[in-house]
Design a protein around this motif. Sequence first.
Motif, mmCIF file in Angstrom:
data_model
loop_
_atom_site.group_PDB
_atom_site.id
_atom_site.type_symbol
_atom_site.label_atom_id
_atom_site.label_comp_id
_atom_site.label_asym_id
_atom_site.label_seq_id
_atom_site.Cartn_x
_atom_site.Cartn_y
_atom_site.Cartn_z
ATOM 1 N N LEU A 82 -3.097 6.985 5.207
ATOM 2 C CA LEU A 82 -2.113 7.873 5.085
ATOM 3 C C LEU A 82 -2.064 8.109 3.333
ATOM 4 C CD1 LEU A 82 0.791 5.663 6.540
ATOM 5 C CD2 LEU A 82 -0.494 7.709 7.518
ATOM 6 N N HIS A 83 -2.842 7.709 2.737
ATOM 7 C CA HIS A 83 -3.024 8.226 1.249
ATOM 8 C C HIS A 83 -4.443 8.266 0.863
ATOM 9 C CE1 HIS A 83 1.257 6.690 0.905
ATOM 10 N NE2 HIS A 83 0.860 5.851 1.908
ATOM 11 N N ALA A 84 -5.332 8.640 1.424
ATOM 12 C CA ALA A 84 -6.741 8.936 1.614
ATOM 13 C C ALA A 84 -7.005 9.414 0.033
ATOM 14 C CB ALA A 84 -7.362 9.314 2.692
ATOM 15 N N LEU A 122 8.436 -1.076 3.404
ATOM 16 C CA LEU A 122 7.495 -0.734 4.363
ATOM 17 C C LEU A 122 8.104 0.229 5.477
ATOM 18 C CD1 LEU A 122 5.211 -3.900 4.514
ATOM 19 C CD2 LEU A 122 4.397 -1.624 3.633
ATOM 20 N N GLU A 176 7.206 3.805 5.953
ATOM 21 C CA GLU A 176 5.656 4.344 6.555
ATOM 22 C C GLU A 176 6.022 4.635 8.098
ATOM 23 O OE1 GLU A 176 3.073 4.764 5.092
ATOM 24 O OE2 GLU A 176 3.349 3.774 3.024
ATOM 25 N N GLY A 191 2.365 -0.232 1.133
ATOM 26 C CA GLY A 191 1.930 0.584 2.110
ATOM 27 C C GLY A 191 0.699 1.265 2.081
ATOM 28 N N VAL A 192 0.364 1.722 0.762
ATOM 29 C CA VAL A 192 -0.801 2.210 0.586
ATOM 30 C C VAL A 192 -1.858 1.408 0.843
ATOM 31 C CG1 VAL A 192 -2.309 3.192 -1.226
ATOM 32 C CG2 VAL A 192 0.205 3.492 -1.440
ATOM 33 N N VAL A 193 -2.005 -0.075 0.696
ATOM 34 C CA VAL A 193 -2.968 -0.747 0.913
ATOM 35 C C VAL A 193 -3.200 -1.000 2.367
ATOM 36 C CG1 VAL A 193 -4.049 -3.174 0.491
ATOM 37 C CG2 VAL A 193 -3.221 -1.634 -1.237
ATOM 38 N N LEU A 194 -2.165 -1.182 2.865
ATOM 39 C CA LEU A 194 -2.240 -1.598 4.591
ATOM 40 C C LEU A 194 -2.524 -0.320 5.172
ATOM 41 C CD1 LEU A 194 0.702 -4.186 5.006
ATOM 42 C CD2 LEU A 194 -1.560 -4.498 5.263
ATOM 43 N N PHE A 195 -2.205 0.814 5.042
ATOM 44 C CA PHE A 195 -2.205 1.879 5.992
ATOM 45 C C PHE A 195 -2.877 3.003 4.938
ATOM 46 C CE2 PHE A 195 1.470 -0.273 6.687
ATOM 47 C CZ PHE A 195 1.192 -0.843 7.822
ATOM 48 N N PRO A 196 -4.221 2.711 4.565
ATOM 49 C CA PRO A 196 -4.979 3.639 3.481
ATOM 50 C C PRO A 196 -4.900 5.090 4.211
ATOM 51 C CG PRO A 196 -6.359 2.358 4.456
ATOM 52 C CD PRO A 196 -5.058 1.745 4.917
#
Lengths: 116, 623
Positions: B12-14, A20, A23, B5-10
Amino acid sequence: MPNKPAYRLYVDDPVYKNILKKEEKVVFVDRFENADFILFTDESLLERYREYKQAHPEYSTILFATRYRLLKNCKDAVGALYWRKGRPQLLFLKPRLKHHNIVLPTMFKKFEIETL
Amino acid sequence: MYLMGVVLFPALHAENQIDTLLTEYSRKNDLSQKTIDQNKGHLVLFTRDKLERMHAKTLKDVMKMAPFVYYHENRYALPDPLTSGAFEPYRSNFVRLFIDGVEITQGWLGSGIVLYGDMNIDFADHIEFYYMAPSLESSVEPAFLTIFVYSKDVERDSGTQVDVSAGSRGYHAESVNHSGSIEGVSYMLNLSHTREKREKIANGTASPLCRDFDRTQLFGYVKNESQTFHLQLMQKNMDALSGFSLDATPQNAGVDFQNVHMDYQAYLTERLRVQFAYDTLYTDIAMSDDKPLLFVGPLFGNSFYAKARNTTYSAEMTYRTQWKDHRVAAGVKARMKHLDYLKANGVGSIPLDFDEENILSVFVQDQYHLSDHELINVGLEYSAISRNSDALKTDDLFQMRLGYLWSSENWHYKTYLYRAMFALDPFSTAMNLTSFLNLGKGSANSVQTTWGVTQEVGYEGERYRADLMLFLLKDEEGLLQNGGDGNTKYVTTVLRYAYDFDRLNSMDLQLYYAHYKDIFTLDKLEDYSGYLTFTNTYGKMAFYNGIVWHLNSIDHKNYFDWTSSITWNINEDLSVTLKGENILDKAKKTNVFRIDPATGMMVAPLQISPIDRRVVVELEYLF
């Protein structure tokens, strides 16, 4: 504009931390009491969280788990990404999301469920 | 875990669809298992997801879909993929089995497949089949096919799983799996019991042939970052089909096995690894007929009741280092197989020409990166096999492999030149010297040489994967001749195609063709096979349908083994499955040849399928 970090994350598992840290919008905090998010990866963190919550009932943050068992055992966790029989599973619990006033983007809607 | 990271911070990866990401993540995770090494050779992989969807409970369920060998049983109802159905003791010594990177061997009998070929695999995460000599780092003895079974990873499977199933004819099986970790030490324990009630085989008498068995199996490990200890125990009491009866009409045919396997692996430094393994096998044989028996000769009359024990000690040391663009590995491996005793009722110890076989191997290999996309692989191994026998000289086995690999984002290509040498298992070698039975070419020192040129090309798209393997092989002085001269040339091809409709729905296709020249007593043999499987999920219901197909030029008969299952995932913890195996009762059959002892004439062979027709209900609970 000040360069304020968007998310303060607490995770004590070094493997997840390593992933992480890539990020840009994440900063890690050393104490979970200061976090916007807590990532639960094992039972020991859950125990510490429970003890703190008992002493500070007003404390509230967003919890996310990496194991189904943790999601089931922690009523405050909003969701989990975990392995089940060799497949990654993603779950969000609607009532818990609502409690935190979280509205997920449309692409996550199919992963929302009412109860476990 | 990058998906976190994708799941927690979508935000960024919309642009990404989560479903596609989960599929991709699952597949990349399967292929990034540190055990999987495409450089080892030609890989056929059964991922955890695939094993779960197939509801594969035994290694037999998986082997029956593995090209080249598939799954067969011999005249003693033992797993023996290369069996001819004739009167040899065992043929599959060239198929080797490894669990968590350590070979399970039955020592005197050779390959561990003999006992573990149909083992319970509830402890397994994934299974890799490598054809021809894989990386020389793993094998003590040469092999045509190596099967690597890897146990579940605590990271993904901590907790307890209980599995009970019951099916046709009174079949039932139970399994408990528990794993976890404490302060950096991971552990797993799997205990299973199987009461296998199988179809009986009519043999023209009032007593049909039986192959039921009762098996209790324990698998466990304890490991940390640098050390691993495994323990395996198995007790298997089985009916041995036709046993030692020449005309497959035994009065009694049974074998009981008790097996212990232990191994310890440690990284002494980052580059230096040592490994020790201990295997011991107790065998209790009960055979009788109203006519003379196979193997044992007139001394024992018409019955043979005996006990045997053999023990194998293995040790190896491997050194790996990176030097510029070279990844070099070298090592030395040693194995001692000792027949502790072989005693028959009323006779006592049965003397054999030798009771100890020792193998010493040294190897060196280099993987040289020509560029980011290209790799050259060179490996050499020398093995010396010696026995405590005046009649036998040392067998010298020399193996060589030279490979070239190229890969891009979507394409891969690999080609190898092999030279491999094989020897018979010690039991067969001893039988050549001490029994009337004459295997191979009549020389106990027979060693087979196999040359191979192999190629594989593959393409991976967003939703599908396809690859084609082409093998050109030649056996010289073949050990398993069955009437031929042992110089067989063969071409084999495997075409595989997998398509993911979405994360939960997919199909797999495999087609196999082999053309043999001068095999056994045949000028030509053609073999066709394949499978087609579909996995589908609708809400809480999951479906699996698979058909395995076989056809060869001997009888031009089509065989179909249809497996179908429906699973109801009641919740995350509990699921119920209804599964049908060999539903059409048309699965491939193996010949069991017969001789009338009175006349010495061949009798029409029995045709027996190793896959029983069966319906099973299974309950699985996770906690």
